[in-house]
Motif scaffolding. Structure first.
Motif, PDB file in Angstrom:
ATOM      1  N   LEU A 126       0.842  -1.193   0.000  1.00 48.83           N
ATOM      2  CA  LEU A 126       0.000   0.000   0.000  1.00 48.83           C
ATOM      3  C   LEU A 126       0.879   1.246   0.000  1.00 48.83           C
ATOM      4  O   LEU A 126       1.707   1.428   0.892  1.00 48.83           O
ATOM      5  CB  LEU A 126      -0.916   0.026   1.228  1.00 48.83           C
ATOM      6  CG  LEU A 126      -2.012   1.084   1.151  1.00 48.83           C
ATOM      7  CD1 LEU A 126      -3.152   0.625   0.276  1.00 48.83           C
ATOM      8  CD2 LEU A 126      -2.527   1.429   2.539  1.00 48.83           C
ATOM      9  N   ASN A 131      -2.662   5.843  -1.113  1.00 45.62           N
ATOM     10  CA  ASN A 131      -3.562   4.952  -0.380  1.00 45.62           C
ATOM     11  C   ASN A 131      -4.103   3.841  -1.275  1.00 45.62           C
ATOM     12  O   ASN A 131      -5.233   3.373  -1.104  1.00 45.62           O
ATOM     13  CB  ASN A 131      -4.715   5.737   0.253  1.00 45.62           C
ATOM     14  CG  ASN A 131      -5.255   5.029   1.502  1.00 45.62           C
ATOM     15  OD1 ASN A 131      -4.542   4.299   2.177  1.00 45.62           O
ATOM     16  ND2 ASN A 131      -6.516   5.262   1.805  1.00 45.62           N
ATOM     17  N   LYS A 132      -3.271   3.411  -2.246  1.00 44.71           N
ATOM     18  CA  LYS A 132      -3.627   2.320  -3.148  1.00 44.71           C
ATOM     19  C   LYS A 132      -2.544   1.247  -3.106  1.00 44.71           C
ATOM     20  O   LYS A 132      -1.366   1.551  -2.944  1.00 44.71           O
ATOM     21  CB  LYS A 132      -3.767   2.823  -4.589  1.00 44.71           C
ATOM     22  CG  LYS A 132      -4.918   3.785  -4.815  1.00 44.71           C
ATOM     23  CD  LYS A 132      -4.966   4.224  -6.263  1.00 44.71           C
ATOM     24  CE  LYS A 132      -6.117   5.186  -6.501  1.00 44.71           C
ATOM     25  NZ  LYS A 132      -6.151   5.642  -7.929  1.00 44.71           N
ATOM     26  N   VAL A 133      -2.951  -0.001  -3.268  1.00 43.85           N
ATOM     27  CA  VAL A 133      -1.981  -1.090  -3.357  1.00 43.85           C
ATOM     28  C   VAL A 133      -1.321  -1.023  -4.730  1.00 43.85           C
ATOM     29  O   VAL A 133      -2.005  -1.007  -5.754  1.00 43.85           O
ATOM     30  CB  VAL A 133      -2.663  -2.455  -3.160  1.00 43.85           C
ATOM     31  CG1 VAL A 133      -1.678  -3.590  -3.431  1.00 43.85           C
ATOM     32  CG2 VAL A 133      -3.211  -2.571  -1.745  1.00 43.85           C
TER      33      VAL A 133
END
Length: 284
Positions: A126, A131-133
């Motif tokens: 992450l 805030n993204k994988v």
């Protein structure tokens, strides 16, 4: 009550949940990550572990930059330093922790530095800024009894992302014409260059680039004669396919501007008047 909160708090810190200040930060590039990594290795080799840990754990210090930070674990997978969240991670055992794809990344880091002092590890993690994988690449180095690492996020566009950008690019060429659209495609800060995604445009008669978002300097240079690392005449194939069809797909190997590695790529191309407009995505 307090006991039940421990796991969520640690998990949030471990995966780097973004703060407002982190959201405002820029991404670190592969070059910047490598520079920070080399500096951290030299610092730890020249100082006691305790002094190095203190420096790496200082979130306002010189070893935390943009979305990059230094971390150190021992051969049992115990954190001794992490610029991401030292208050939650230091002392935590993460040997058996897996990434978002189920890979035992910390065990891999430790194992890879047993056969060589330095290695590169890829995994899914992450990004505390977006805030993204995303795919992440981390350089690791063995220093005494510890493994030190610095990584950078390597965002990877999907097939849908590539096709979506191509649709927007084709619409712009139809609306504004090839010359004006080319200026937009060549704008490295514009809407048609994003992470590992960019637009290229080739004149089908001359075989020359009209635009190349990854490297605008290639505009007006020969594209038809280009070959990939495997000797594949990729642009010539694209042009040939578009002589009898409006759309085509071509696969080849090409340098990824984010990871700086030659990787397999699939490009979608569309004929607009006398121009070939294309966007591709890299495949793991």
């Amino acid at each position: 009550m307090k006991k039940n909160l421990i796991k969520p708090i640690v998990a949030a810190a471990l995966f780097g949940i973004a703060t407002q200040s982190a959201l405002a930060a820029d991404r670190g590039t592969p070059r910047e990550a490598r520079e920070l990594f080399d500096q951290a290795v030299k610092f730890m080799e020249a100082n006691t572990p305790e002094k190095a840990f203190a420096a790496f754990n200082d979130r306002k210090g010189r070893f935390v930059r943009k979305d990059m930070y230094v971390f150190v674990i021992d051969d049992k997978g115990v954190y001794h330093a992490s610029g991401a969240a030292p208050e939650a991670l230091v002392g935590l055992t993460v040997l058996n922790t897996t990434d978002a794809a189920g890979n035992p990344l910390f065990r891999q880091m430790i194992d890879s530095t047993r056969s060589a002092p330095e290695a590169t590890v890829r995994y899914m993690w992450l990004n505390r800024v977006t805030n993204k994988v995303e795919p992440k690449v981390t350089y690791v180095h063995k220093v005494g009894d510890y493994v030190l690492g610095v990584g950078y996020s390597a965002p990877r566009a999907s097939a849908d992302d590539a096709r979506g950008m191509l649709t927007r690019a084709v619409d712009l060429v139809k609306k504004d014409g090839a010359a004006k659209a080319a200026a937009s495609f060549n704008d490295r800060q514009g809407a048609f260059v994003k992470d590992d995604l960019y637009v290229f445009m080739v004149n089908m008669d001359s075989g020359k680039f009209e635009a190349m978002g990854m490297n605008p300097a290639l505009s007006d240079t020969d594209a038809r004669g280009l070959h990939d690392a495997e000797g594949h005449a990729l642009v010539a194939e694209m042009i040939d396919k578009l002589k009898s069809a409006e759309d085509a797909t071509v696969e080849y190997v090409w340098r990824n501007p984010v990871t700086n590695r030659v990787e397999k790529k699939r490009s979608y191309v569309h004929r607009v008047g006398n121009s070939l407009v294309g966007v591709g995505h890299y495949i793991e």
